[in-house]
Design a protein around this motif. Sequence first.
Motif, short mmCIF file in Angstrom:
data_model
loop_
_atom_site.label_atom_id
_atom_site.label_comp_id
_atom_site.label_asym_id
_atom_site.label_seq_id
_atom_site.Cartn_x
_atom_site.Cartn_y
_atom_site.Cartn_z
N TRP A 459 0.80 -1.40 0.11
CA TRP A 459 -0.09 -0.04 0.17
C TRP A 459 0.89 1.19 -0.02
CZ3 TRP A 459 -5.28 -0.09 3.19
CH2 TRP A 459 -5.91 0.58 2.73
N PHE A 460 0.76 2.05 -0.82
CA PHE A 460 1.60 3.36 -1.11
C PHE A 460 0.71 4.48 -1.84
CE2 PHE A 460 1.70 0.23 -4.48
CZ PHE A 460 1.32 0.76 -5.73
N GLY A 461 1.18 5.58 -1.33
CA GLY A 461 0.48 6.74 -1.92
C GLY A 461 0.83 7.88 -0.96
N ASP A 462 0.01 9.05 -1.36
CA ASP A 462 0.19 10.27 -0.65
C ASP A 462 -0.79 10.25 0.61
OD1 ASP A 462 0.35 12.74 0.61
OD2 ASP A 462 -0.23 13.96 -1.34
N PHE A 463 -0.33 9.60 1.67
CA PHE A 463 -1.17 9.44 3.02
C PHE A 463 -1.49 10.79 3.58
CE2 PHE A 463 0.76 5.08 2.90
CZ PHE A 463 -0.10 4.69 1.99
N ASN A 464 -0.61 11.78 3.33
CA ASN A 464 -0.81 13.05 3.73
C ASN A 464 -0.64 13.07 5.32
OD1 ASN A 464 -1.25 15.50 2.24
ND2 ASN A 464 -2.93 14.52 1.47
N PHE A 465 -0.04 12.25 5.96
CA PHE A 465 0.07 12.46 7.54
C PHE A 465 1.38 13.17 7.52
CE2 PHE A 465 -2.23 8.51 7.60
CZ PHE A 465 -2.94 8.59 8.71
N ARG A 466 1.37 14.31 8.59
CA ARG A 466 2.30 15.33 8.64
C ARG A 466 3.11 15.27 9.93
NH1 ARG A 466 0.08 19.20 4.96
NH2 ARG A 466 -1.10 18.14 3.85
N VAL A 474 11.39 22.16 12.96
CA VAL A 474 11.72 20.94 11.88
C VAL A 474 12.93 21.57 10.88
CG1 VAL A 474 10.85 19.90 9.76
CG2 VAL A 474 9.17 20.19 11.66
N ASP A 475 12.89 22.77 10.70
CA ASP A 475 13.98 23.34 9.94
C ASP A 475 15.67 23.34 11.11
OD1 ASP A 475 12.65 23.94 7.67
OD2 ASP A 475 12.22 26.10 8.27
N ILE A 513 13.08 4.61 7.73
CA ILE A 513 13.29 5.73 6.93
C ILE A 513 14.61 6.70 7.25
CG2 ILE A 513 12.31 8.05 6.51
CD1 ILE A 513 9.55 7.17 7.25
N ASN A 514 15.32 6.79 6.13
CA ASN A 514 16.56 7.24 6.17
C ASN A 514 16.78 8.43 5.07
OD1 ASN A 514 17.98 5.66 8.32
ND2 ASN A 514 17.80 4.10 6.65
N PHE A 515 15.60 9.18 4.70
CA PHE A 515 15.74 10.25 3.70
C PHE A 515 14.72 11.32 4.38
CE2 PHE A 515 12.54 7.31 2.97
CZ PHE A 515 11.17 8.00 2.51
N ARG A 516 15.13 12.70 3.68
CA ARG A 516 14.59 13.76 4.21
C ARG A 516 13.18 13.77 3.73
NH1 ARG A 516 18.35 17.54 5.34
NH2 ARG A 516 17.04 19.22 4.70
N PRO A 517 12.34 14.52 4.44
CA PRO A 517 10.93 14.74 4.00
C PRO A 517 10.64 14.70 2.58
CG PRO A 517 11.27 15.84 6.21
CD PRO A 517 12.49 15.38 5.54
N SER A 518 9.75 14.30 2.11
CA SER A 518 9.46 14.31 0.61
C SER A 518 8.41 15.44 0.13
CB SER A 518 8.76 13.13 0.09
OG SER A 518 7.66 12.69 0.84
N TYR A 519 7.86 16.27 1.43
CA TYR A 519 6.84 17.28 0.92
C TYR A 519 7.41 18.59 1.85
CZ TYR A 519 2.24 19.51 1.14
OH TYR A 519 1.41 20.51 1.26
N LYS A 520 7.03 19.66 1.86
CA LYS A 520 6.82 20.03 0.38
C LYS A 520 7.79 21.21 -0.04
CE LYS A 520 3.21 23.64 -0.96
NZ LYS A 520 3.22 23.62 -2.26
N PHE A 521 8.21 21.09 -1.30
CA PHE A 521 9.35 21.56 -2.05
C PHE A 521 8.93 22.77 -2.91
CE2 PHE A 521 11.20 17.87 -0.78
CZ PHE A 521 12.48 17.99 -0.52
N ASP A 522 9.82 23.88 -3.09
CA ASP A 522 9.45 24.80 -4.14
C ASP A 522 9.83 24.04 -5.49
OD1 ASP A 522 8.96 26.83 -2.38
OD2 ASP A 522 11.07 27.52 -2.04
N ILE A 523 8.95 24.18 -6.36
CA ILE A 523 9.24 23.49 -7.75
C ILE A 523 10.51 23.95 -8.31
CG2 ILE A 523 8.30 23.49 -10.04
CD1 ILE A 523 5.55 23.47 -8.96
N GLY A 524 11.13 23.10 -8.65
CA GLY A 524 12.53 23.13 -9.27
C GLY A 524 13.83 23.34 -8.46
N ARG A 535 4.46 25.74 4.71
CA ARG A 535 3.95 24.50 5.27
C ARG A 535 5.14 23.72 5.79
NH1 ARG A 535 1.42 25.38 0.61
NH2 ARG A 535 -1.03 25.00 0.60
N THR A 536 5.01 23.05 6.92
CA THR A 536 6.09 22.18 7.63
C THR A 536 6.36 20.94 6.70
OG1 THR A 536 5.11 22.91 9.65
CG2 THR A 536 6.51 20.76 9.59
N PRO A 537 7.57 20.87 6.44
CA PRO A 537 8.02 19.52 5.77
C PRO A 537 7.72 18.47 6.45
CG PRO A 537 9.77 21.14 5.84
CD PRO A 537 8.71 21.67 6.91
#
Length: 629
Positions: A459-466, A474-475, A513-524, A535-537
């Motif tokens: 099961w995979f997707g954008d579960f939107n848990f913050r 967080v920063d 999990i050994n990677f940084r948060p996948s949301y939310k980035f500035d595009i590009g 928004r909080t990563p």
Amino acid sequence: SSSKAAKKEAAGNGVLTFEDPPSVGISLNETLKLLPDELKANTKIKSVTPRPPRKPRLERAASLDEKSWRRWRRFRTSQESLTDPNETSSSNGSLQEASLSPPVRGRASPCHQCCQQNSLHSSPDASEASPMGKSRGGTSDLGKRASEISSAFGGLLRGKAFAGGKPRLSQIMPARPLPPMELNVASHTLRTANRIDSDCMDYRHYSQHKFGRVSSSLSDSRLHGNGMVYDNCSTDSMKSTFSLLTPIRSKDVRSRSYLEGSLLANGALLGAEELSRYFPDRNIGIFVATWNMQGQKELPVNLDDFLLPTDPDYAQDMYVIGVQEGCPDRREWEIRLQETLGPHYVMLYSAAHGVLYMSIFIRRDLIWFCSEVEYATVTTRIVSQIKTKGALGICFTFFGTSFLFITSHFTSGDSKVNERKLDYNKTIQALTLPKNVPDTNPYRSSSNDVTTRFDEVFWFGDFNFRLNKDRETVDSILNQNPETDVSKLLAYDQLTSEMSRGSIFKGFQEADINFRPSYKFDIGKDSYDTTSKQRTPSYTDRVVYRSRYRDDIHAVKYSSCPVIKTSDHRPVFALFRVKVRPGRDNIPLAAGQFDRELYLIGIKRRITRELQKRQEQKDQKSSSVCSIS
């Protein structure tokens, strides 16, 4: 007949006779004139025309160890010829043996070379083995002179030059044992379709006299003939002796009955024998990925870093990609996937639910072992005109293991944890799967939970848990640990907390999990949200899994793809090793079904891209800039 009688009479009288081209005989007669009168008086030699030397055979190249062994063997043989009391290693006998028995190819070639070497460096006892030496039985000086003749013309004389009994070379054994050779070179990690059926092991002995194709590969047949290949080697690692395909006898095609529902039926398509042929360790590699594309029309230029990460080195057997808020042109997205994966993969199935997409690619030689593919959808936001929230499930059986893949997009919002749990509960109850494909273990299934009706569930997707923490905290944590230490962040993760309580994804696991948060980035860009909303990563994009059987699923890698920056989400993927069990042939099969049109378009795109790249490199090399100072 007269010439044969003359030969026999000459042999009985101890006279040398040769019948060969006169050109060589002239040179021999001229040489004999130079011999002392005593030797001429004691030897009756007629006109001699020895046979010209044979053309040398082309032998295979020898290794350094083999060359040193040959030199040692020649020295050993020359020593034995000097001290042989039975006169079995004479030069004349070696010459006769070499002419009567053709040289053996392959491993016997060093022995042939030793025989030739001994003929050129024979011992004084060699004169006693020949009829010429026995005819007069004179002084030692005569024996030495006769030995000189034999040594001088040993390369020209052949077996027909001497009559009498045929002496044999004494058996030569190495003084020290040869180094052991590891014959078992099987590698269970290699997958091959070249395994020989156990009931066809006698096929080679029967068909090698009937069909020329069977022995067409000299190297393989030589290995099998010399016993250099064990059954497990040819099964796991080495090429088939016959061809790339397993031989099938006509009587087997007539008599084999594919018993419906039998696990042990010989030749069953989904049985244990066929499974072991393709997967000796009965484990397959599965790539599962999720990506919220934010509805962007622009697709990444290159998807290699996403679908084909450099670690591990090998590609997977199955690729499952789920997309939320997909691009408007879904077909273009599938073409890009096919173009990236290349001709070794075909798209088994794809489905969509609004802007939720899922595509399943599989290695093209594995499509015959899949059942029919079924899918179902669930909408969690009924009021919306566009289905942006919900779930899409695809299921099928591979050999005897049933798979369920679900991609979801849960309710967004930092504080809407309960709404997301409701989305989960609605999904497991409303997904009506499987439909026609039978459950592999109905005794462990529940009508209220779709995930209990399959062996392996992803099961995979954008579960939107913050993350339950403010942006500044967080920063600061991210700045303190710029690499992969995110344990402090996960302490505030909503999904981790809810799963530990058992309120969502019951029975599921998630890799570390050994990677940084996948949301939310500035595009590009690589920076997190710099807009006024700040928004909080968060780890909104996740991959979880569960299995009916313990330790069936092993997570190999769990990471994100930071190089793709066309969305405010980074793609997240996971690599798994999954155990597969043999199945029964009583299920509805897909029978090699795949998207043929997509395959052709993707391959054409791939070829065109490669040609363009080569042309650009050619133009770049041909162009030059000249500067005049």
